[in-house]
Design an enzyme around this catalytic site. Structure first.
Site, PDB file in Angstrom:
ATOM      1  N   TRP A 101       0.786  -1.199  -0.102  1.00 34.95           N
ATOM      2  CA  TRP A 101       0.120   0.124  -0.006  1.00 34.95           C
ATOM      3  C   TRP A 101       0.837   1.187   0.072  1.00 34.95           C
ATOM      4  CZ3 TRP A 101      -4.352  -0.482  -2.113  1.00 34.95           C
ATOM      5  CH2 TRP A 101      -5.112  -1.672  -2.012  1.00 34.95           C
ATOM      6  N   ASP A 170      -1.642   6.534   6.245  1.00 35.90           N
ATOM      7  CA  ASP A 170      -2.662   5.806   5.743  1.00 35.90           C
ATOM      8  C   ASP A 170      -2.934   4.650   6.799  1.00 35.90           C
ATOM      9  OD1 ASP A 170      -4.306   3.761   4.704  1.00 35.90           O
ATOM     10  OD2 ASP A 170      -3.109   3.468   2.814  1.00 35.90           O
ATOM     11  N   LYS A 194     -12.316  -1.690   6.836  1.00 31.96           N
ATOM     12  CA  LYS A 194     -11.408  -2.544   7.521  1.00 31.96           C
ATOM     13  C   LYS A 194     -11.846  -2.539   8.814  1.00 31.96           C
ATOM     14  CE  LYS A 194      -9.024  -2.986   3.836  1.00 31.96           C
ATOM     15  NZ  LYS A 194      -8.017  -2.077   3.065  1.00 31.96           N
TER      16      LYS A 194
HETATM   17  C1  LIG Z   1      -7.463  -1.492   1.820  1.00 30.02           C
HETATM   18  C2  LIG Z   1      -6.376  -0.540   1.876  1.00 30.02           C
HETATM   19  C3  LIG Z   1      -6.472   0.531   0.904  1.00 30.02           C
HETATM   20  C4  LIG Z   1      -7.257   0.575  -0.224  1.00 30.02           C
HETATM   21  O1  LIG Z   1      -8.398   1.141   0.153  1.00 30.02           O
HETATM   22  P1  LIG Z   1      -9.577   1.309  -0.786  1.00 30.02           P
HETATM   23  O2  LIG Z   1     -10.671   1.787   0.149  1.00 30.02           O
HETATM   24  O3  LIG Z   1      -9.988   0.260  -1.585  1.00 30.02           O
HETATM   25  O4  LIG Z   1      -9.146   2.560  -1.787  1.00 30.02           O
HETATM   26  C5  LIG Z   1      -5.190   1.362   1.117  1.00 30.02           C
HETATM   27  N1  LIG Z   1      -4.396   1.445   2.119  1.00 30.02           N
HETATM   28  C6  LIG Z   1      -4.409   0.325   2.987  1.00 30.02           C
HETATM   29  C7  LIG Z   1      -3.535   0.354   4.199  1.00 30.02           C
HETATM   30  C8  LIG Z   1      -5.626  -0.560   2.938  1.00 30.02           C
HETATM   31  O5  LIG Z   1      -5.475  -1.569   3.908  1.00 30.02           O
END
Ligand SMILES: *Cc1c(COP(=O)(O)O)cnc(C)c1O
Length: 358
Positions: A101, A170, A194
C-alpha cells in the site's frame, strides 16, 4: 449461520451492530423510512452524522484544531487528494515504502509532485522496517507519508516516526485498533471497510492549518477546505456508511474504548503468533518487533496442503483465510470486530491440522 470471517476487507462487522442496523432498517428514527431513504440535509440525518463525528473525536481524543472529514473514493482516492491539497508541482514529499500500500501511494503521488523515497524495505522483502536513523528525509518536504500498517505484508510500525514536517498516515487497516496520539499527525486517512464500517466511506482527520492550500484544478469534492466548510456534505455523502460507522463508534465506546480494544487486539494477535511460532508447522516471515496486530500472514510447512487447510477451516466455520494473491499462503485479519473466541477457534483448528499433517 454466522462464521468467523478473517477477511482483510471488506471485513467482519460487529454482530451487535449488524443486528441494530437490521432492527432499524425499515423504520429508522420512527419516521417509517430507512436511513438510506431520508435527506442528508434533513434534521435527523444531520444529527446522526454529527453524533458519529463527536463519538469518533471522543474515541481517538482528537484535539481541537483538527477537522474530521467523511469522504468517498476509499483510501485510494486520498493517494491523489493528499498531493492535490498539500503540494504544487515543485514540492517534494517524502515517502517510506514498507509494502504494497505504501508503494501504491508513492506511485500515485509521483503523478503530482516530486517524491523522494526516504526509505524502502525491499532489502528485507518487506518483512522488516527500515531503521528511522537511516531514512533520507528532505529538509522542507511538504510532508512525510507512511503506512502504519501494511495490510498485505502484515507489517506494522510499533512507533510514530519523527518527521519535523506534517506526518501523513494511511491508517486504513489499523485506525481504532488502539489508542493514538493524533497530535503527532498532520493528516490521517482510513478507508472504512477494515475497522470502521461498510465500504464507501473514507475518514480523513486533518490539521486545520493544512486546509485551504489545494491546487486550483482540484475537484471540489476533494478539496479538504471546501469539504470541511460544508461538514462533508458538499454533495450527497454515503449516508448508510456514515450512519453505520456511527453505530460502530458507539459499540466501541460500550466495549470500553480504544484502551480496551488495544489490550484485546494485542492479546488476540499474540495468541496467534505464539501458536504459529511454537507449531514447527506454520511460519510468519515478519520481524517480531513489527508484526501487525491486525493482519497475520502465515505459510504452511507443506504448501501443497493450502487447499486442504482452507477447506477444513471453512468446514470449521473459519473463512477468508487465503493469503493475498501476491503472497500466497494464509492471512488472518483480526480487526476489532473479530471476537477473541474467533482466534481461539482458529488456533485450535491450526493445532489440530498441524498434528494431523506434520
Ligand atoms: C485496503 C487498503 C487501501 C485501499 O483502500 P480502498 O478503500 O480500496 O481504496 C489502502 N491502504 C491500506 C493500508 C489498505 O489496507
Amino acid at each position: 449461520m454466522r462464521v468467523y470471517n478473517f477477511s482483510p476487507g471488506p471485513a467482519v462487522l460487529p454482530r451487535e451492530v449488524l443486528e441494530q442496523a437490521r432492527d432499524e432498517l425499515l423504520d429508522w428514527n420512527g419516521d417509517g423510512m430507512s436511513v438510506m431513504e431520508v435527506s442528508h440535509r434533513g434534521k435527523a440525518f444531520v444529527a446522526c452524522a454529527a453524533e458519529a463525528e463527536a463519538d469518533l473525536r471522543e474515541l481517538l481524543a482528537i484535539p481541537a484544531g483538527y477537522k474530521v472529514l467523511f469522504m468517498q473514493g476509499g483510501a485510494t482516492l486520498q493517494f491523489s487528494a493528499i498531493p492535490l491539497n498539500l503540494t504544487d508541482r515543485d514540492s517534494v514529499v517524502d515517502h517510506v515504502n514498507t509494502g504494497h500500500w505504501s508503494k501504491k501511494a508513492t506511485s500515485e503521488a509521483q503523478r503530482y509532485c516530486k517524491v523522494n523515497v526516504a526509505a524502502d524495505a525491499a532489502a528485507s522483502k518487506y518483512c522488516d522496517l527500515p531503521a528511522q536513523t537511516e531514512w533520507r528525509l528532505t529538509p522542507g518536504a511538504a510532508y512525510l507519508h507512511y503506512t502504519p500498517n501494511e495490510t498485505i505484508g502484515g507489517v506494522e510500525f510499533p512507533f510514530v516516526p519523527e518527521a519535523g514536517v506534517p506526518l501523513v498516515a494511511d491508517m486504513s487497516s489499523t485506525i481504532l485498533s488502539r489508542p493514538l496520539d493524533v497530535s503527532r499527525f498532520g493528516l490521517i486517512y482510513a478507508g472504512a471497510q477494515k475497522n470502521i464500517g461498510p465500504a464507501g466511506l473514507c475518514v480523513v482527520i486533518v490539521r486545520e492549518e493544512l486546509l485551504g492550500r489545494a491546487r486550483a484544478a482540484t475537484p471540489s469534492v476533494l478539496d479538504f477546505k471546501l469539504v470541511a466548510d460544508d461538514n462533508s456534505m458538499l454533495n450527497t455523502p454515503p449516508t448508510f456508511g456514515w450512519y453505520f460507522a456511527g453505530l460502530v463508534f458507539k459499540w466501541l465506546k460500550r466495549q470500553g474504548g480504544l484502551a480496551h480494544m488495544g489490550a484485546q487486539n494485542r492479546a488476540k494477535a499474540m495468541k496467534l503468533y505464539r501458536a504459529i511460532d511454537e507449531s514447527g508447522f506454520y511460519t510468519n516471515p515478519v520481524a517480531p518487533a513489527c508484526r501487525s496486530w491486525m493482519n497475520v500472514p502465515f505459510t504452511l510447512a507443506r504448501p501443497e496442503l493450502d487447499k486442504t487447510f482452507v477447506a477444513g477451516a471453512r468446514a470449521a466455520g473459519l473463512v477468508n483465510l487465503e493469503g493475498h494473491r501476491s503472497v500466497g499462503g494464509m492471512r488472518a485479519s483480526l480487526y476489532n470486530a473479530m471476537p477473541p473466541e474467533g482466534v481461539d477457534v482458529l488456533v485450535a483448528f491450526m493445532g489440530d491440522f498441524a498434528r494431523r499433517h506434520a
